[in-house]
Write a protein that holds these residues in place. Structure first.
Motif, PDB file in Angstrom:
ATOM      1  N   HIS A 291       0.738  -1.290  -0.305  1.00  0.00           N
ATOM      2  CA  HIS A 291       0.101   0.126   0.113  1.00  0.00           C
ATOM      3  C   HIS A 291       0.999   1.312   0.009  1.00  0.00           C
ATOM      4  O   HIS A 291       0.206   2.401  -0.704  1.00  0.00           O
ATOM      5  CB  HIS A 291      -1.222  -0.061   1.067  1.00  0.00           C
ATOM      6  N   VAL A 292       2.136   1.430   0.921  1.00  0.00           N
ATOM      7  CA  VAL A 292       2.877   2.202   0.553  1.00  0.00           C
ATOM      8  C   VAL A 292       3.168   2.385  -1.010  1.00  0.00           C
ATOM      9  O   VAL A 292       3.513   3.737  -1.227  1.00  0.00           O
ATOM     10  CB  VAL A 292       4.269   2.553   1.423  1.00  0.00           C
ATOM     11  N   ILE A 293       3.919   1.194  -1.976  1.00  0.00           N
ATOM     12  CA  ILE A 293       4.236   1.378  -3.087  1.00  0.00           C
ATOM     13  C   ILE A 293       3.240   2.017  -4.194  1.00  0.00           C
ATOM     14  O   ILE A 293       3.486   3.110  -4.781  1.00  0.00           O
ATOM     15  CB  ILE A 293       4.746   0.326  -3.415  1.00  0.00           C
ATOM     16  N   ASP A 294       2.195   1.683  -3.843  1.00  0.00           N
ATOM     17  CA  ASP A 294       1.723   1.862  -4.548  1.00  0.00           C
ATOM     18  C   ASP A 294       1.072   3.414  -4.423  1.00  0.00           C
ATOM     19  O   ASP A 294       0.315   4.264  -5.514  1.00  0.00           O
ATOM     20  CB  ASP A 294      -0.608   1.674  -3.651  1.00  0.00           C
ATOM     21  N   ALA A 295       1.374   4.497  -3.369  1.00  0.00           N
ATOM     22  CA  ALA A 295       0.955   5.801  -3.367  1.00  0.00           C
ATOM     23  C   ALA A 295       2.139   6.997  -3.405  1.00  0.00           C
ATOM     24  O   ALA A 295       2.277   7.903  -3.592  1.00  0.00           O
ATOM     25  CB  ALA A 295       1.027   5.983  -1.988  1.00  0.00           C
ATOM     26  N   ALA A 296       3.002   5.644  -3.822  1.00  0.00           N
ATOM     27  CA  ALA A 296       4.885   6.610  -4.038  1.00  0.00           C
ATOM     28  C   ALA A 296       5.148   7.066  -5.783  1.00  0.00           C
ATOM     29  O   ALA A 296       3.916   6.527  -6.299  1.00  0.00           O
ATOM     30  CB  ALA A 296       6.062   5.390  -3.823  1.00  0.00           C
ATOM     31  N   PRO A 297       5.282   8.142  -5.713  1.00  0.00           N
ATOM     32  CA  PRO A 297       5.427   9.443  -6.668  1.00  0.00           C
ATOM     33  C   PRO A 297       6.851   8.220  -7.573  1.00  0.00           C
ATOM     34  O   PRO A 297       7.300   7.807  -7.403  1.00  0.00           O
ATOM     35  CB  PRO A 297       6.127  10.314  -6.522  1.00  0.00           C
ATOM     36  N   LYS A 298       6.866   8.740  -8.732  1.00  0.00           N
ATOM     37  CA  LYS A 298       7.395   8.575  -9.145  1.00  0.00           C
ATOM     38  C   LYS A 298       9.283   9.211  -9.428  1.00  0.00           C
ATOM     39  O   LYS A 298       8.213  10.158  -9.166  1.00  0.00           O
ATOM     40  CB  LYS A 298       6.867   8.850 -10.937  1.00  0.00           C
ATOM     41  N   LEU A 299      10.123   8.728  -9.318  1.00  0.00           N
ATOM     42  CA  LEU A 299      11.482   9.330  -8.556  1.00  0.00           C
ATOM     43  C   LEU A 299      12.205   8.640 -10.166  1.00  0.00           C
ATOM     44  O   LEU A 299      12.318   8.112 -10.122  1.00  0.00           O
ATOM     45  CB  LEU A 299      11.463   9.064  -7.159  1.00  0.00           C
ATOM     46  N   PRO A 300      13.561  10.224 -10.023  1.00  0.00           N
ATOM     47  CA  PRO A 300      14.015   9.093 -11.261  1.00  0.00           C
ATOM     48  C   PRO A 300      14.683   8.451 -10.066  1.00  0.00           C
ATOM     49  O   PRO A 300      15.868   8.726  -9.121  1.00  0.00           O
ATOM     50  CB  PRO A 300      14.829  11.228 -11.531  1.00  0.00           C
ATOM     51  N   GLY A 301      15.931   7.979 -11.271  1.00  0.00           N
ATOM     52  CA  GLY A 301      16.772   7.214 -10.618  1.00  0.00           C
ATOM     53  C   GLY A 301      16.056   6.026  -9.030  1.00  0.00           C
ATOM     54  O   GLY A 301      16.881   5.397  -9.387  1.00  0.00           O
ATOM     55  N   VAL A 302      14.712   6.046  -9.301  1.00  0.00           N
ATOM     56  CA  VAL A 302      14.352   4.854  -8.091  1.00  0.00           C
ATOM     57  C   VAL A 302      13.523   3.936  -8.792  1.00  0.00           C
ATOM     58  O   VAL A 302      12.558   4.537  -9.870  1.00  0.00           O
ATOM     59  CB  VAL A 302      13.643   5.885  -6.624  1.00  0.00           C
ATOM     60  N   LYS A 303      13.319   2.394  -8.287  1.00  0.00           N
ATOM     61  CA  LYS A 303      12.541   1.713  -8.943  1.00  0.00           C
ATOM     62  C   LYS A 303      11.863   1.274  -7.905  1.00  0.00           C
ATOM     63  O   LYS A 303      12.458   0.733  -7.039  1.00  0.00           O
ATOM     64  CB  LYS A 303      13.342   0.742  -9.558  1.00  0.00           C
ATOM     65  N   HIS A 304      10.405   1.670  -8.035  1.00  0.00           N
ATOM     66  CA  HIS A 304       9.601   0.838  -6.608  1.00  0.00           C
ATOM     67  C   HIS A 304       9.214  -0.933  -6.343  1.00  0.00           C
ATOM     68  O   HIS A 304       9.139  -0.870  -7.503  1.00  0.00           O
ATOM     69  CB  HIS A 304       8.213   1.622  -6.523  1.00  0.00           C
ATOM     70  N   VAL A 305       9.616  -1.477  -5.368  1.00  0.00           N
ATOM     71  CA  VAL A 305       9.302  -2.990  -5.612  1.00  0.00           C
ATOM     72  C   VAL A 305       8.209  -3.248  -3.724  1.00  0.00           C
ATOM     73  O   VAL A 305       8.888  -2.710  -2.796  1.00  0.00           O
ATOM     74  CB  VAL A 305      10.061  -3.086  -5.488  1.00  0.00           C
TER      75      VAL A 305
END
Ligand SMILES: C[S@@+](CC[C@H](N)C(=O)[O-])C[C@H]1O[C@@H](n2cnc3c(N)ncnc32)[C@H](O)[C@@H]1O
Length: 328
Positions: A203-217
């Motif tokens: 649920h945290v990753i679902d709300a995370a913004p797109k960030l340069p150089g960062v891949k959300h898992v």
């Protein structure tokens, strides 16, 4: 060991102050005092009697006096602002002086919505161990938590960056329990060659913004952590008891290559406890961990080393910063 009278007084007044503020805050939240003041207008100041008139009670006069004492504690700790109001006519019950109370920046947050108040109360009641799941159902609470972590994380990281140059040598860094990725984005923007992986609950990753150089898992760090060259644990271990920390560090061990490492950023308790601001900050956080978590605590450097050694990390390097963060 001999304790001098002055020392005894200091310790008991500090402890009393801490416990008293907690109790006063809790009472005010339960009575919805912050909401009552907020409902009266943006800069409203209300007396205890005016606040009590909005709360059902059998004996308003004695309830107002009890509330006055609660509100004064919050005023003394800058959680409410206080204005002295000269008693006129029947104001100032029994000839007492009367004060009025308004919201400060801190307490405005506590009145931001009625559901937030309930949620904050739930935290105070010790739901932390389930808090991260609980916040999954309460996006507003999660947003407040992430905002708080963003501000406190920024302050901590300024210091870490000044002292620790190790990030520049990394190819890949996974921030486990990285929230919405703010810390990692700071690292990848400073060192664009570092591939950033931000790992947190779904649920945290679902709300995370797109960030340069960062891949959300998304995932659960107590079950499995994806492979990565290096892992960052910032302000994570202090939320958990030793058994959970070992489980987490074991999962990190399995995710890392032979030469991999875990970088831990956390305030440590000094074994030589001194009466200075840094020590007080750590001890205060430890106190809150005791109140809010099931077994979470601040640790000494030796205790961190023991945790690492218990799961196979043999080499431990310590980098001490101004307010005591360090890395393994
Ligand atoms: C105290 S915050 C620290 C956030 C961030 N590292 C920082 O310093 O700002 C703890 C983080 O751990 C995450 N977390 C808690 N339980 C987790 C789990 N089982 N798996 C993955 N992340 C978890 C929470 O969602 C939260 O973002």
């Amino acid at each position: 060991m001999e304790v001098q009278a002055d020392g005894d007084h200091f310790i008991s007044s500090q402890l009393g102050g801490l416990a008293g503020t907690q109790m006063a805050l809790r009472a005010a939240i339960e009575l919805k005092v912050f909401n009552i003041i907020a409902d009266a207008g943006p800069d409203a100041h209300l007396s205890a009697a005016e606040i009590i008139s909005k709360i059902p009670t059998k004996d308003p006069s004695s309830a107002a006096w009890t509330l006055e004492r609660v509100l004064r504690v919050l005023g003394g700790n800058s959680i409410l602002s206080i204005i002295s109001r000269k008693p006129s006519g029947n104001n100032g019950e029994h000839g007492r002086h009367e004060w009025t109370y308004g919201l400060t920046k801190k307490s405005r947050r506590l009145a931001s919505s009625s559901s937030t108040t309930d949620e904050l109360l739930a935290i105070l009641q010790g739901l932390w161990s389930e808090l991260f799941d609980y916040m999954g159902e309460k996006p507003r609470l999660r947003q407040l938590f992430d905002e708080f972590m963003e501000v406190s994380g920024k302050l901590q990281f300024e210091d870490v960056f000044k002292l620790y140059g190790g990030f520049k040598d990394l190819k890949e860094l996974m921030d486990v329990g990285g929230g919405i990725g703010t810390t990692l984005a700071k690292i990848t923007s400073t060192y664009p060659h570092v591939r950033g992986l931000n790992f947190d609950l779904p649920h945290v990753i679902d709300a995370a913004p797109k960030l340069p150089g960062v891949k959300h898992v998304a995932g659960d760090m107590f079950k499995w952590i994806p492979n990565a060259q290096t892992i960052l644990l910032q302000c994570i271990l202090h939320n958990w008891d030793d058994e959970h920390c070992k489980k987490l560090l074991r999962n990190c061990w399995e995710a890392l290559p032979q030469e991999g490492k875990v970088i831990i950023v956390e305030m440590a308790i000094s074994e030589e406890l001194e009466n200075n601001v840094e020590a007080k900050d750590v001890l205060m956080e430890d106190f809150f961990m005791m109140l809010l978590t099931n077994g979470g605590k601040k640790r000494t450097l030796a205790e961190f080393k023991d945790l690492g050694n218990a799961v196979g990390f043999t080499k431990v390097d310590i980098f001490q910063c101004l307010i005591g963060q360090f890395m393994l």
